[in-house]
Scaffold this motif. Structure first.
Motif, short mmCIF file in Angstrom:
data_model
loop_
_atom_site.label_atom_id
_atom_site.label_comp_id
_atom_site.label_asym_id
_atom_site.label_seq_id
_atom_site.Cartn_x
_atom_site.Cartn_y
_atom_site.Cartn_z
N CYS A 1 -3.71 -6.43 -4.77
CA CYS A 1 -2.30 -6.75 -5.15
C CYS A 1 -2.03 -7.73 -3.72
O CYS A 1 -2.56 -7.55 -2.42
N ALA A 2 -0.98 -8.73 -4.20
CA ALA A 2 -0.64 -9.71 -2.95
C ALA A 2 0.67 -10.17 -3.49
O ALA A 2 1.25 -10.05 -4.50
N LEU B 1 -12.90 -15.94 -5.69
CA LEU B 1 -11.49 -16.60 -5.73
C LEU B 1 -11.50 -17.05 -4.36
O LEU B 1 -10.77 -18.30 -4.19
N TYR B 2 -11.84 -16.37 -3.46
CA TYR B 2 -11.43 -16.80 -2.00
C TYR B 2 -12.91 -16.80 -1.34
O TYR B 2 -13.19 -15.84 -0.82
N PRO B 3 -13.54 -17.94 -1.47
CA PRO B 3 -14.86 -17.86 -0.65
C PRO B 3 -14.88 -17.79 0.67
O PRO B 3 -16.27 -17.40 1.05
N ALA B 4 -14.10 -17.96 1.35
CA ALA B 4 -13.94 -17.96 2.74
C ALA B 4 -12.46 -17.45 3.08
O ALA B 4 -11.52 -17.68 2.48
N CYS C 1 -4.54 -3.70 -0.43
CA CYS C 1 -3.26 -3.97 -0.11
C CYS C 1 -2.91 -4.51 1.32
O CYS C 1 -1.96 -4.19 2.25
N ALA C 2 -4.02 -5.45 1.85
CA ALA C 2 -3.97 -5.79 3.02
C ALA C 2 -3.48 -7.24 3.37
O ALA C 2 -3.67 -8.09 2.36
N PRO C 3 -2.93 -7.54 4.65
CA PRO C 3 -2.28 -8.88 4.88
C PRO C 3 -3.31 -9.93 5.22
O PRO C 3 -3.41 -11.12 5.03
N LEU C 4 -4.68 -9.54 5.81
CA LEU C 4 -5.62 -10.31 6.49
C LEU C 4 -6.90 -10.43 5.39
O LEU C 4 -7.46 -9.44 4.75
N PHE C 5 -7.30 -11.53 5.18
CA PHE C 5 -8.40 -11.88 4.11
C PHE C 5 -9.55 -11.25 4.47
O PHE C 5 -10.54 -10.89 3.74
N ARG D 1 -9.81 -7.95 3.15
CA ARG D 1 -9.92 -8.06 1.74
C ARG D 1 -11.26 -8.40 1.43
O ARG D 1 -11.77 -7.84 0.47
N GLY E 1 0.82 -1.17 0.05
CA GLY E 1 -0.04 -0.07 -0.01
C GLY E 1 0.83 1.12 0.13
O GLY E 1 0.42 2.37 -0.46
N PRO F 1 -8.92 -18.26 4.18
CA PRO F 1 -8.15 -19.47 4.22
C PRO F 1 -8.08 -20.00 5.61
O PRO F 1 -7.67 -19.26 6.52
#
Lengths: 254, 91
Positions: free
Chosen positions: A155-156, A178-181, A131-135, A138, A46, A183
């Motif tokens: 971005c990741a 892409l990420y339903p939940a 630009c966050a580290p936690l899903f 996001r 970020g 991880p």
């Protein structure tokens, strides 16, 4: 999207080299000046996103990142400084951006994204840079961007690999496709160099500029996969989930 | 038939390699192949790939060539290059 804004003489001088870009020019610069972007968080990815958007002359940035600068932020969080260790990130970040470009309006929110603040944060801008580290953050940003029909750049990175994609609500896959939940067992610390974070952050900033101004072909529904170990860069085509609870067919968007 | 599988992110670290060639005796999906590889490798690789029920984790992205695919279709063909991408995030 907000209205294009006229440029001053000093602004034309500042942005001279990008005004020469075919397909951009004064019209693109004016659109950028009229635009606003949420960047959260403002760390390794970020920070460079915000810095490059400030350099390019985006009209307004809303930054959201809680907490104080830590020593181990400094290998990648380029808006932070040695002197700012122990101080709030949102104290140093606006100052560093204004040192580069005082024309950019910067709102600094010393919070990470939560269920309580996400609607207001996304509501203040034209585009969301994730630009966050936690899903959790996001996926909240994604849900709100889809609900408010705002484009989103995500971005990741991990190690020397990185990815970037652009979500256009209702047209492309969203992040929940892409990420339903979240991880299971996701760890927010991972190996990374500042140069990798910065690389993908700069690519994300360029995607944001393209979306906001109509320049080039943004990565709508595509994900760029980058391997900086062997410098392999590939575009992949993503799929929407028909049953996506956020953007699935049949759901109406606000 | 032979396929190439590229691993990315944490999966690459767990595998110890970024790419491997796999010989298949019969057509199968990327999901079937990865379930087999995960069971064979075990450990962290398996934990990254499969959930408690032995299914491919939903957040793992699968590609054949440059197209994202579902876990269970289409079937891999001779010469295909599959990519398996475990989640990455910003920060």
């Amino acid at each position: 999207m907000a209205e294009a804004q006229p440029l001053t003489g000093p602004e034309r001088a500042r942005y001279e080299w990008q005004l020469w870009t075919p397909g951009f020019g004064e019209a693109g610069q004016r659109r950028l000046k009229g635009a606003s972007v949420l960047v959260t968080r403002c760390g390794g990815v970020g920070g460079p996103v915000a810095y490059e958007l400030a350099a390019a002359g985006v009209g307004r940035l809303v930054l959201a990142h809680a907490g104080n600068v830590r020593p181990n932020d400094l290998n990648r969080q380029l808006l932070m400084t040695e002197e700012s260790v122990g101080r709030p990130r949102m104290e140093i970040a606006p100052r560093r951006l204004h040192e580069l470009n005082p024309h950019v309006e910067v709102e600094a929110v010393a919070e990470n994204v939560t269920e309580e603040n996400v609607a207001a944060l996304v509501g203040r801008v034209d585009l969301v840079a994730v630009c966050a580290p936690l899903f959790r953050e996001r996926l909240l940003l994604n849900r709100e961007a889809v609900r408010q029909n705002k484009p989103l750049v995500d971005c990741a990175m991990y190690d020397l690999e990185a990815q970037v994609t652009v979500v256009l609500p209702g047209r492309t896959p969203c992040l929940a496709c892409l990420y339903p939940a979240e991880p299971a067992g996701w760890r927010r610390e991972f190996p990374v160099f500042g140069a990798t974070a910065g690389a993908i952050g700069c690519l994300g900033a360029m995607e944001a500029i393209k979306v906001l101004t109509g320049l080039g072909q943004p990565l709508y529904g595509k994900m760029l996969l980058c391997d900086l170990r062997d410098m392999t860069f590939r575009q992949t085509v993503l799929k929407r989930r028909a049953d996506c609870p956020v953007c699935g067919a049949g759901l109406s968007l606000a | 038939m032979n396929v190439t599988v590229r691993y990315m992110a944490q999966l690459r670290q767990a595998a110890g390699v970024g790419v491997e060639q796999i010989e298949l005796n019969r057509p199968c999906s990327v999901g079937d192949l990865m379930r087999h590889v995960a069971d064979r490798r075990g450990g962290q690789f398996r934990d990254l790939m499969l959930d408690a029920e032995g299914q491919i984790r939903p957040a793992v992205l699968l590609f054949i060539g440059d197209e994202q695919v579902a876990a269970d279709r289409p079937a891999l063909r001779d010469g295909d290059v599959a990519t398996v991408l475990t989640p990455m995030a910003g920060g």
